[in-house]
Scaffold this motif. Structure first.
Motif, PDB file in Angstrom:
ATOM      1  N   THR A 124      -1.852   6.804  15.136  1.00 37.18           N
ATOM      2  CA  THR A 124      -3.286   7.051  15.300  1.00 37.18           C
ATOM      3  C   THR A 124      -3.649   8.520  15.083  1.00 37.18           C
ATOM      4  O   THR A 124      -4.815   8.832  14.864  1.00 37.18           O
ATOM      5  CB  THR A 124      -3.785   6.595  16.686  1.00 37.18           C
ATOM      6  OG1 THR A 124      -3.007   7.232  17.702  1.00 37.18           O
ATOM      7  CG2 THR A 124      -3.700   5.093  16.823  1.00 37.18           C
ATOM      8  N   LEU A 125      -2.668   9.412  15.109  1.00 33.25           N
ATOM      9  CA  LEU A 125      -2.926  10.823  14.845  1.00 33.25           C
ATOM     10  C   LEU A 125      -2.815  11.181  13.363  1.00 33.25           C
ATOM     11  O   LEU A 125      -3.204  12.273  12.956  1.00 33.25           O
ATOM     12  CB  LEU A 125      -1.961  11.707  15.646  1.00 33.25           C
ATOM     13  CG  LEU A 125      -2.231  11.786  17.143  1.00 33.25           C
ATOM     14  CD1 LEU A 125      -1.107  12.520  17.842  1.00 33.25           C
ATOM     15  CD2 LEU A 125      -3.559  12.443  17.426  1.00 33.25           C
ATOM     16  N   LEU A 126      -2.298  10.269  12.549  1.00 30.11           N
ATOM     17  CA  LEU A 126      -2.143  10.552  11.118  1.00 30.11           C
ATOM     18  C   LEU A 126      -3.503  10.696  10.439  1.00 30.11           C
ATOM     19  O   LEU A 126      -4.451  10.007  10.790  1.00 30.11           O
ATOM     20  CB  LEU A 126      -1.366   9.420  10.437  1.00 30.11           C
ATOM     21  CG  LEU A 126       0.105   9.278  10.791  1.00 30.11           C
ATOM     22  CD1 LEU A 126       0.678   8.025  10.147  1.00 30.11           C
ATOM     23  CD2 LEU A 126       0.888  10.505  10.368  1.00 30.11           C
ATOM     24  N   PRO A 127      -3.587  11.572   9.435  1.00 33.80           N
ATOM     25  CA  PRO A 127      -4.856  11.694   8.703  1.00 33.80           C
ATOM     26  C   PRO A 127      -5.117  10.493   7.804  1.00 33.80           C
ATOM     27  O   PRO A 127      -4.224   9.686   7.538  1.00 33.80           O
ATOM     28  CB  PRO A 127      -4.682  12.971   7.882  1.00 33.80           C
ATOM     29  CG  PRO A 127      -3.241  13.277   7.890  1.00 33.80           C
ATOM     30  CD  PRO A 127      -2.613  12.559   9.031  1.00 33.80           C
ATOM     31  N   THR A 128      -6.329  10.403   7.302  1.00 34.18           N
ATOM     32  CA  THR A 128      -6.721   9.320   6.410  1.00 34.18           C
ATOM     33  C   THR A 128      -5.817   9.272   5.186  1.00 34.18           C
ATOM     34  O   THR A 128      -5.552  10.290   4.571  1.00 34.18           O
ATOM     35  CB  THR A 128      -8.190   9.511   5.985  1.00 34.18           C
ATOM     36  OG1 THR A 128      -8.997   9.440   7.155  1.00 34.18           O
ATOM     37  CG2 THR A 128      -8.631   8.455   4.998  1.00 34.18           C
ATOM     38  N   ASP A 129      -5.386   8.069   4.834  1.00 36.78           N
ATOM     39  CA  ASP A 129      -4.543   7.801   3.658  1.00 36.78           C
ATOM     40  C   ASP A 129      -3.253   8.604   3.621  1.00 36.78           C
ATOM     41  O   ASP A 129      -2.679   8.821   2.559  1.00 36.78           O
ATOM     42  CB  ASP A 129      -5.329   8.017   2.360  1.00 36.78           C
ATOM     43  CG  ASP A 129      -6.333   6.903   2.131  1.00 36.78           C
ATOM     44  OD1 ASP A 129      -6.072   5.766   2.573  1.00 36.78           O
ATOM     45  OD2 ASP A 129      -7.375   7.170   1.515  1.00 36.78           O
ATOM     46  N   CYS A 130      -2.766   9.034   4.757  1.00 35.71           N
ATOM     47  CA  CYS A 130      -1.527   9.808   4.825  1.00 35.71           C
ATOM     48  C   CYS A 130      -0.349   9.028   4.263  1.00 35.71           C
ATOM     49  O   CYS A 130       0.458   9.559   3.500  1.00 35.71           O
ATOM     50  CB  CYS A 130      -1.261  10.201   6.270  1.00 35.71           C
ATOM     51  SG  CYS A 130       0.293  11.034   6.525  1.00 35.71           S
ATOM     52  N   VAL A 131      -0.237   7.763   4.599  1.00 39.07           N
ATOM     53  CA  VAL A 131       0.895   6.950   4.163  1.00 39.07           C
ATOM     54  C   VAL A 131       0.822   6.710   2.658  1.00 39.07           C
ATOM     55  O   VAL A 131       1.823   6.848   1.949  1.00 39.07           O
ATOM     56  CB  VAL A 131       0.941   5.622   4.947  1.00 39.07           C
ATOM     57  CG1 VAL A 131       2.041   4.718   4.424  1.00 39.07           C
ATOM     58  CG2 VAL A 131       1.131   5.891   6.432  1.00 39.07           C
ATOM     59  N   LYS A 132      -0.360   6.376   2.147  1.00 41.41           N
ATOM     60  CA  LYS A 132      -0.503   6.129   0.707  1.00 41.41           C
ATOM     61  C   LYS A 132      -0.185   7.387  -0.093  1.00 41.41           C
ATOM     62  O   LYS A 132       0.466   7.332  -1.130  1.00 41.41           O
ATOM     63  CB  LYS A 132      -1.908   5.645   0.375  1.00 41.41           C
ATOM     64  CG  LYS A 132      -2.179   4.235   0.819  1.00 41.41           C
ATOM     65  CD  LYS A 132      -3.574   3.806   0.430  1.00 41.41           C
ATOM     66  CE  LYS A 132      -3.832   2.390   0.914  1.00 41.41           C
ATOM     67  NZ  LYS A 132      -5.175   1.949   0.584  1.00 41.41           N
TER      68      LYS A 132
END
Length: 158
Positions: free
Chosen positions: A139-147
């Motif tokens: 939940t702390l990851l930024p938007t589209d971090c994984v992609k």
């Protein structure tokens, strides 16, 4: 600007309450979480502080317990209704937050099911603590971090 956004969060939670599609930004997720925590703290303060306040004002024990019991009963009932009303919107918000990071929405439900399964071990179990830590990080990851990370790994982004 930020204050207005913060004040709109409860309304936004219920407007998008059953929307399991789409995305939720970190700001939306954490401001809503802050609202829910503040709501719980106000509830706890009221329920625990009202009897103490009435005792200090000198209300007789019989009358005080009747007044206190009635007020606390109404507040607990209202809080219980609000908590039940928040269950589906909060689950939808959480799934949208997972999707916003670039993870599939079903991964939230895997995490949720694992949390329920391992809750039988007690709140202090190591597995449950690891599950909550994983959720906090996601939940702390930024938007589209994984992609973005996957594309970098594949060499699509320099």
């Amino acid at each position: 600007m930020m204050v207005m956004f913060f004040l709109r969060q409860p309304r936004e939670l219920f407007i998008h309450g059953c929307d399991f599609g789409g995305r939720s930004t970190r700001l939306t997720y954490w401001l809503t979480t802050l609202w829910l925590v503040l709501m719980f703290l106000v509830f706890e303060g009221f329920v625990n502080g009202l009897p103490v306040l009435l005792m200090r004002t000198g209300i007789p024990a019989g009358a005080g317990s009747l007044i206190t019991g009635s007020i606390v009963g109404v507040v607990v009932g209202a809080f219980a209704l609000l908590a039940v009303a928040c269950i589906i919107p909060v689950l939808a918000l959480h799934e949208r937050r997972y999707r916003d990071t670039g993870l599939p929405g079903w991964l939230f439900w895997v995490w949720f099911a694992a949390t329920i399964v391992f809750s039988g071990l007690g709140n202090g179990s190591l597995i449950q603590q690891i599950l909550f830590l994983i959720d906090l990080v996601i939940t702390l990851l930024p938007t589209d971090c994984v992609k973005t990370a996957v594309k970098r790994r594949q060499g699509a982004i320099d």
